[in-house]
Enzyme design. Structure first.
Site, mmCIF file in Angstrom:
data_model
loop_
_atom_site.group_PDB
_atom_site.id
_atom_site.type_symbol
_atom_site.label_atom_id
_atom_site.label_comp_id
_atom_site.label_asym_id
_atom_site.label_seq_id
_atom_site.Cartn_x
_atom_site.Cartn_y
_atom_site.Cartn_z
ATOM 1 C CE1 TYR A 86 -4.025 2.020 0.228
ATOM 2 C CE2 TYR A 86 -2.754 3.290 1.807
ATOM 3 C CZ TYR A 86 -3.848 3.166 0.986
ATOM 4 O OH TYR A 86 -4.771 4.187 0.905
ATOM 5 C CB SER A 143 -7.210 2.723 -2.857
ATOM 6 O OG SER A 143 -7.575 4.058 -2.638
ATOM 7 C CG ASP A 171 -14.257 4.182 -6.426
ATOM 8 O OD1 ASP A 171 -14.410 5.014 -5.509
ATOM 9 O OD2 ASP A 171 -13.186 3.576 -6.622
ATOM 10 C CG HIS A 178 -12.595 3.319 -2.888
ATOM 11 N ND1 HIS A 178 -11.923 3.510 -4.073
ATOM 12 C CD2 HIS A 178 -11.633 3.254 -1.925
ATOM 13 C CE1 HIS A 178 -10.621 3.576 -3.839
ATOM 14 N NE2 HIS A 178 -10.423 3.408 -2.552
#
Length: 691
Positions: A453, A533, A616, A650
């Site tokens: 991430y 994301s 989203d 999302h």
């Protein structure tokens, strides 16, 4: 690959003297009939292509066993009432229950499975009043961020027809002690307000039950700055009201006043530091990274709130990052991370050490949470090989007992979890978790899935993830890299991976891949990467910067056009994390790594599965569309696929059946591209189930 055709246009911007081509800008307009037709064709092509991979039925059967489970959350206690959510083996969505007393009869309070015929309406935030007789909660169409706030009477289960509040995207109801009102963040739904500007319109309001929400009094006005978030709440005793104005994930201002006073006063101005405040017995307990990158705790008297009078209670621990503080049972519960694993400590309200909470193992635990004046507290623990278990603890004695557990058809003793450390490009030491079967051989040919991430101060913990088990059963390795940009080592670790130092995150990820290859776990053709994301940005950058290093990429709800990201969705709120192309210095950095702008013809990219959502409203799906179009039009042989989840936000669709199909497509793609045999999947799953 006979993809649906995608036209390119000669669109070129000149930004700060640099020509920036954008041939697929037309794909930004989702409402266009042409774009809608393109999306439908792409999704149909992808689903047909994925259906050809073998082993899908074995995967579907295994995920069904793993995803449809009986589980229970830790409770929220209000008065003598216990509120908690449960999942069921025969339901798509979790159900909210309540009991009168811990051992009372279980009663259904909210069952979102009944809210819509197609399951597209989800339960969002829920907050019981202090006496447990009312509940404020939000409903979210299509599992999106946009929400509508409702209120119900707990005893009767009746929903109020008056207390219905639109614009609850950021609402977090904070009840007053009389149980008749709550404060909440309100966002106007006026379609004339540009989407990217809306965060700056957030207001703090007060709603009194039974009154028209349209007349709710304004408590704190909007900031007018779309780069900020605004939220707030009232102390449990109802005496103090706080408002936070947050800029990114790195700093915020705290305003406060006594309820009844007219004006707010500034408690602290966040200049490169963030603060959170809890109140108990007329003391403010402030958690901050100001002057302490790993965070510390101060106590502040409302009679002397000036910064010079703050008293340090819990100093910074040089060996562990303080992640959070809760007041529970007349003590402070402190959640720490030490090399990305959890420690929970209990200290007195004056900061004197009491004990460490006895966790059941090495893994990821929540902090203790409960009420400030009740001894009972709860925490949730899991690890890569241990499903989430809820524990009840006594704050005064330290006694810990299992309260609720999850049973899954896995055999934890068959797997091993390692933590390794590697050096990034600049010599920084970075941790990496590795999960695999104990009989793994380092022959340089194992399929590996590397996840990361690296942003927004988010820490990746060694917590349970049921979807990885078919991968492990089939001999795969699951790896999680704790990259810079996250919060694992505090403020400095976050700062080292944001703004002009964002490339450090990608360098860390490349170094993790090189470590896995060097140590004999795998080779590039058997190494897959995944992220969503901000993690989608990560794998997009990894794919375009080092295509030879990876064999497959799963990119989910990503940011990929970093030159124009701030113009869409919640983009302007992320400027403190990434910067903005409107600034010349930021533009140079963003353009240098923006994945969409670095897709080149003649390059052999790894196979790509792009996974998006049609509703989203946080990260605009235009990023996924434009990037896939660019990769497809390079003419490379490896597939570049776009899968679009319908009626999903999302976080995806809030239904177990859809999560199963999504996982079948994801892992079916990886098994097919990396050459994992279908019969191995089936036999390994059978062996894990104990035959």
């Amino acid at each position: 690959m006979n993809y649906p055709p995608t036209r390119a246009e000669a669109v070129v911007d000149t930004l700060h003297g640099v020509k920036v081509p954008d041939p697929y800008r037309w794909l930004e307009d989702e409402k266009s009939p042409e774009v809608q037709a393109w999306m439908k064709a792409q999704d149909a092509f992808t689903r047909e292509y994925l259906s050809r991979f073998p082993g899908r039925e074995a995967l579907r059967k295994r995920f069904t066993e793993l995803f449809y489970v009986e589980s229970m959350s830790a409770p929220a206690v209000r008065g003598n009432r216990y509120f908690y959510v449960r999942t069921h083996k025969d339901k798509e969505k979790a159900v909210l229950y309540w009991r009168e007393g811990e051992k009372g009869e279980e009663r259904v309070l909210l069952d979102p499975n009944t809210w819509s015929a197609d399951g597209t309406v989800s339960l969002g935030v829920w907050a019981p009043s202090w006496d447990g007789r009312k509940l404020a909660f939000s409903r979210k169409p299509n599992a999106a961020d946009e929400a509508i706030l409702h209120v119900l009477d707990v005893d009767s289960g009746t929903w109020s027809e008056v207390d219905v509040i639109e614009g609850a995207r950021y609402a977090s109801p904070s009840w007053t002690p009389d149980n008749e009102s709550f404060y909440y963040a309100w966002l106007p739904t006026d379609p004339s307000i540009p989407v990217a500007e809306r965060p700056g319109y957030t207001e703090l309001r007060l709603h009194r039950l039974g009154t028209d929400p349209r007349s709710d009094p304004l408590v704190h006005p909007r900031t007018g700055d779309p780069k900020t978030f605004l939220n707030g709440g009232v102390s449990r005793d109802g005496r103090y009201l706080f408002v936070y104005v947050t800029r990114g994930w790195n700093e915020n201002d705290v305003w406060w006043k006594r309820v009844g006073e007219k004006d707010f006063r500034l408690l602290v101005k966040g200049e490169g530091a963030k603060y959170s405040v809890d109140v108990w017995e007329d003391g403010f307990y402030v958690l901050t990274d100001e002057g302490a990158p790993l965070q510390r705790v101060f106590k502040v008297s409302p009679e002397r709130p000036e910064r010079s009078a703050w008293r340090e209670l819990v100093p910074e621990d040089p060996s562990a990052s303080l992640q959070g503080v809760n007041i529970v049972g007349g003590h402070l519960a402190l959640e720490y991370l030490e090399d990305a694993t959890t420690r929970v400590r209990v200290v007195t309200l004056e900061g004197q050490p009491v004990r460490d909470v006895a966790l059941p193992g090495v893994g990821a635990a929540s902090n203790l949470y409960g009420l400030e004046d009740r001894d009972e507290a709860w925490f949730v623990f899991s690890s890569f090989s241990t499903p989430p278990q809820v524990y009840k603890a006594s704050v005064s004695t330290g006694q810990v007992e299992l309260w609720a557990r999850v049973e899954l058809p896995i055999q934890p003793e068959r797997y091993t979890v390692e933590q390794a450390f590697f050096r990034s490009k600049d010599g920084t030491r970075v941790p990496l978790f590795l999960v695999h079967r104990k009989d793994l051989k380092k022959n340089g040919d194992n399929p590996v899935l590397l996840y990361g991430y690296g942003g927004f101060n988010v820490s990746l913990l060694p917590s349970f993830r049921s979807s990885i088990y078919p991968w492990l059963d089939a001999g795969g390795v699951y790896a999680v890299a704790n990259l810079r940009g996250g919060g694992e080592y505090g403020k400095d670790w976050h700062d080292a991976g944001r703004l002009h130092r964002k490339q450090n995150v990608f360098d860390d990820f490349h170094a993790a891949a090189e470590f896995l290859i060097r140590e004999g776990y795998t080779r590039p053709g058997r190494l897959a990467i995944a992220g969503g994301s901000n993690g989608g940005l990560l794998v997009g950058a990894a794919m375009t910067q080092r295509p030879e290093l990876y064999g497959a990429v799963v990119c989910q709800v990503p940011l990929l056009d970093m030159v124009r990201y701030h113009l869409f969705g919640s983009g302007k709120t992320w400027i403190p994390e990434y910067g903005s192309a409107e600034n010349p210095e930021d533009f140079q950095v963003l353009h240098a790594y923006s994945p969409y702008h670095h897709v080149r013809t003649g390059v052999r990219y790894p196979a790509l599965l792009m996974m998006g959502s049609d509703h989203d409203d946080r990260v605009d799906p235009l990023h996924a569309r434009k990037f896939v179009a660019a990769v497809q039009n390079t003419g490379q042989e490896a597939p570049a696929l776009l899968r679009i989840e319908a009626n999903a936000g999302h976080g995806g669709a809030d239904q177990v059946a859809k999560a199963i199909e999504s996982s079948v497509d994801l892992y079916g793609f990886l098994f097919g591209v990396l050459g994992v045999q279908a019969d191995i999947i089936a036999s390994a799953a059978s062996e894990t189930r104990g035959r």
